[in-house]
Design an enzyme around this catalytic site. Structure first.
Site: not given
Ligand code: SDX
Length: 436
Positions: A311, A369
């Site tokens: 998140h 989710d």
């Molecule tokens: C919702 O914003 C809100 O409040 C949203 C929400 C709401 O109520 O409105 O809470 C609802 O959208 C919840 C999130 C649902 N999405 C998912 O579950 C999809 C999987 N999650 C990821 O796509 C990700 O965690 C995000 C999109 C939710 C957040 O992404 P960020 O904040 O842009 O973080 P990031 O992509 O920069 O990740 C940081 C690191 C990265 O690695 P590095 O580049 O630092 O090496 O963590 C890794 C990412 O690759 N990472 C993951 C991961 N989520 C982040 N690696 C594997 N699996 C994951 N799920």
């Protein structure tokens, strides 16, 4: 408005030694902000923050999230207390007006919403233009946007009374339109709302009743549905709420602004994750595939991410996920589903991931989710409806933020970000016969 700044921070340009003092604004909770509204005028610099990881886009009193502690408050009330002690329409009132309603206020509010649940009869014909296999979110983008062609008596955004009626209509009509999208996709007739049912009961009734026989509401499932709506009602300045705020900053039609929010929510990185989680759990199939899934999620060369994990704000357990997991057990027990393979897989996946250094280091925990899809599937909803339910509930938050933008003065600035330009510098046009 935030109190007047009491302190400043100093920005120094190492190139020429110039420095500027920037005011700091303090909130009631959470990080203070550096007010950069005059930065460009004073320094000639823009700030740069793609994805807005360090940027406050507005002042708001609606929701506070402490991502490190896993805290979520709506107007100061913790989400677990609201989910377990309140109901969705009461939370929708709280989000919009800032206080829990007294008995009279609650009765009036519920009456206003109840008597707006029907949609204009001509809206029904919009559905027949869609293919039966259209994704319900595609239908919702269309029909909610179409509301902007109907209710002209509640679109003068400078009239607080019309703004309030638009909010009533949106909160009230989303379940009706969502149920119509579902019925259309399964070829069953639309079911009109019933004014004697509660908000969640009405939604289940419109989704699952058929003209051929009476429909009996299951109170445990209705309560679980209401709780799931509460858990999805609002979440600060997430992508879809920010979309609604930006769309409405130009003075656009409120119904069209909510349709813009639905569009943003649909993405798998945001509200579309609940559908993606279930697809992932079904693809995993059995627990012995979990190590491979976790390996892929950690592999930078693999675009796969663990859906329902991570998140932007929570670097701790999403408090909504905890309530969702409890609700999952209640619903499965009520439906007599023992040892649901998807729940078993989800819990084992959570256990393995939360012991893995990658997830621990990056502070990736289950989010709202991760468990919701298991409940919704058990309740009979197809995966394609999961994000529709999220949009239904989040409408309460979207309209509250929409209202908040008008504030006391009723005026608002259009949102217009700038950029770091790295394209071609100026050059003269070359006629086609002179090009190589
Ligand atoms: C919702 O914003 C809100 O409040 C949203 C929400 C709401 O109520 O409105 O809470 C609802 O959208 C919840 C999130 C649902 N999405 C998912 O579950 C999809 C999987 N999650 C990821 O796509 C990700 O965690 C995000 C999109 C939710 C957040 O992404 P960020 O904040 O842009 O973080 P990031 O992509 O920069 O990740 C940081 C690191 C990265 O690695 P590095 O580049 O630092 O090496 O963590 C890794 C990412 O690759 N990472 C993951 C991961 N989520 C982040 N690696 C594997 N699996 C994951 N799920």
């Amino acid at each position: 408005m935030a109190d007047a700044p009491k302190r400043t921070v100093t920005l120094t340009d190492d190139q020429n030694g110039q420095s500027w003092k920037l005011p700091v604004l303090d909130g009631t909770e959470g990080p203070s902000v550096i007010d950069i509204r005059k930065l460009y005028g004073e320094t000639g610099y823009f700030t740069h923050d793609p994805g807005f990881t360090s940027t406050s886009s507005c002042e708001s009193k609606i929701t506070f999230i402490d991502g490190d502690k896993g805290i979520l408050l709506h107007r100061g009330y913790p989400i677990d207390q609201l989910a377990n002690k309140s109901d969705f329409l009461e939370v929708a009132y709280l989000l919009q007006y800032g206080e829990l309603p007294n008995p009279t206020e609650k009765q009036d509010w519920v009456k206003h919403i109840t008597y707006h649940t029907m949609v204009h009869e001509q809206l029904s014909s919009f559905f027949s233009g869609f293919r039966r296999d259209a994704h319900p979110m595609a239908i919702m983008c269309g029909v909610v946007g179409a509301l902007s062609a109907f209710y002209h008596d509640s679109t003068d955004i400078h009239d607080p009374v019309q703004r309030e009626v638009a909010c009533h209509r949106l909160i009230a009509k989303m379940p009706t339109l969502a149920a119509m999208a579902y019925k259309y996709s399964i070829g069953q007739p639309f079911v009109y709302p019933q004014n004697n049912l509660s908000y969640a009961e009405n939604f289940l009734y419109m989704c699952y009743s058929v003209p051929a026989e009476p429909y009996k509401i299951n109170p445990v499932l209705a309560k679980a549905m209401d709780k799931i709506f509460i858990l999805h009602a609002d979440h600060e300045q997430n992508a879809s709420t920010s979309t609604v705020r930006l769309a409405s900053s130009s003075g656009a039609n409120p119904f069209a602004c909510i349709a813009a929010g639905i569009t943003s929510l649909w993405g798998p990185a945001h509200g579309g994750a609940n559908e993606a989680v279930l697809k992932m759990l079904m693809e995993i199939g059995s627990k012995d595939k979990i190590p491979e899934i976790v390996r892929r999620a950690k592999d930078k060369s693999d675009s796969f991410r663990l859906m329902g994990f991570g998140h932007r704000v929570y670097k701790n357990y999403d408090p909504r996920a905890k309530v969702m997991q409890e609700t999952c057990r209640e619903v499965l027990a009520e439906l007599g589903i023992k040892n649901d393979p998807l729940l078993e897989t989800a819990m084992e996946l959570e256990r393995v991931a939360l012991q893995d250094d990658y997830f621990v280091q990056k502070k990736l925990y289950p989010n709202v989710d991760f468990y919701s899809g298991i409940i919704l599937r058990a309740m009979g909803f197809p995966m394609s409806m999961f994000t529709v339910l999220f949009a239904l509930a989040r409408t309460a938050g979207w309209v509250s933020h929409w209202q908040e933008q008008f504030g006391e003065g009723g005026e608002q600035k259009i949102g217009r970000p700038r950029q770091l330009y790295t394209g071609a510098t100026e050059r003269d046009f070359v006629p086609v016969d002179k090009r190589k």
